[in-house]
Design an enzyme around this catalytic site. Sequence first.
Site, mmCIF file in Angstrom:
data_model
loop_
_atom_site.group_PDB
_atom_site.id
_atom_site.type_symbol
_atom_site.label_atom_id
_atom_site.label_comp_id
_atom_site.label_asym_id
_atom_site.label_seq_id
_atom_site.Cartn_x
_atom_site.Cartn_y
_atom_site.Cartn_z
ATOM 1 N N TYR A 40 0.810 -1.222 0.000
ATOM 2 C CA TYR A 40 0.000 0.000 0.000
ATOM 3 C C TYR A 40 0.845 1.274 0.000
ATOM 4 O O TYR A 40 0.345 2.361 -0.258
ATOM 5 C CB TYR A 40 -0.954 0.028 1.203
ATOM 6 N N LYS A 88 3.930 -15.305 2.629
ATOM 7 C CA LYS A 88 3.801 -16.097 1.399
ATOM 8 C C LYS A 88 5.234 -16.405 0.957
ATOM 9 O O LYS A 88 5.677 -16.041 -0.144
ATOM 10 C CB LYS A 88 3.019 -15.266 0.361
ATOM 11 N N ASP A 118 -2.598 -18.157 2.440
ATOM 12 C CA ASP A 118 -3.796 -18.833 1.922
ATOM 13 C C ASP A 118 -4.287 -19.880 2.918
ATOM 14 O O ASP A 118 -5.491 -20.033 3.153
ATOM 15 C CB ASP A 118 -3.542 -19.443 0.529
ATOM 16 N N ASP A 128 -4.754 -6.669 6.331
ATOM 17 C CA ASP A 128 -5.978 -5.950 5.970
ATOM 18 C C ASP A 128 -7.100 -6.962 5.724
ATOM 19 O O ASP A 128 -8.212 -6.854 6.252
ATOM 20 C CB ASP A 128 -5.681 -5.134 4.689
ATOM 21 N N ASP A 177 -10.190 -8.431 8.706
ATOM 22 C CA ASP A 177 -11.633 -8.329 8.431
ATOM 23 C C ASP A 177 -12.295 -9.702 8.498
ATOM 24 O O ASP A 177 -13.422 -9.835 8.978
ATOM 25 C CB ASP A 177 -11.884 -7.724 7.039
#
Length: 360
Positions: A146, A195, A227, A251, A255
């Site tokens: 980001y 990852k 994942d 992020d 959630d």
Amino acid sequence: MNKKITVIKGDGIGPEIVTQAQVVLDKVCEKFGHTFEYTDILMGGCSIDACGVPLTDEAVATAKAADAVLLGAIGGNTSTSPWYKLEPSLRPEAGLLKIRKELGLFANLRPALLYDELKDACPLREEVADKGFDMMMMRELTGGLYFGKRETKTVDGVETAIDTLEYNENEIRRIAIKGFDIAMKRRKKVTSVDKANVLDSSRLWRKVVNEVAKDYPEVELEHMLVDNCAMQLVRDPAQFDVVLTENMFGDILSDEAAMVSGSLGMLASASLNETKFGMYEPSHGSAPDIAGKDLANPIATIISAAMMLRFSFDMDKEADAIESAVKQVLKEGYRTGDIMSEGMKKVGCKEMGALIAERI
Ligand code: NAD
């Protein structure tokens, strides 16, 4: 102990929920012999109305001089409020971005736990919900994809967009240290999510986390691919204690973790910098649809205040007292409208705050 707290009540339900958190904090002071000095500053729509900008430099200076910041919520109805006719840098949310940057808040913490009494609101299978869960999602907030260089250009006649995912070892080390410190206050397990089978930034992440882990022999460390983590959060959330991850993975995963724990009115959060300083706020917004009607659930803000005591002031006993009082009130059947179910006793924001304070 004497602590200085900068209070940002903000907009919408902000003033109502923060006032109830202060009622609870005042009871903590009385019970445990502390004094909390509150200084109010304006941020968001109320600051636009009073000062023409969503956050003044003076307000930032006041926040910096405190031991911690307690925030309600900012913003109004994004379709009807005149605040949203202003250019983006003058809108309420710009105040939030500015204060996070000015205070150097790089670690975001979101507890996701399932209260026994609210299990019905959990969307997971009954046998999974029955086991319960209590985890801390910890997300790096100022680096990664980001904040990396980005551009859109035409390459050989084809429109191409590039985003850059960059982390240096210092950015990883400082959040890893926070993660292990917090695990020491909990069940002493860190799940570091990356990852590493694909990304260089994840391989560096894993290497630095392993180095930091050597200083915390009591903490169990496991690495999990992102994942797999997304699947495990719905398959067996009880396995997690502290989940430590970078900005974009955090992020998405925070959630997901919030969703499996039920109501928005219960979700607390904290953002920390390198020192003990932090800003504490509920995860929800300013709920303009119910503002000023004594309908808001103050629990997310009250739990955020408990996090402030635990992580900024090292007042673990006092934080435990608040969390137990919240559980007790739920056990006794008191509910605000958002978490109301059949057979329970419906109360407003003020009464919920008073009931929790009484049980400290
Ligand atoms: P919201 O979280 O304010 O509200 C979503 C829904 O949940 C509404 O129906 C609301 O009534 C309900 N709700 C939220 N908190 C509640 C509580 N404590 N008790 C009972 N019900 C509650 O999200 P939104 O409506 O999308 O946004 C409203 C405003 O809040 C916008 O201006 C948005 O930009 C702002 N916002 C601010 C923050 C922040 O201050 N950190 C975060 C998110 C949104």
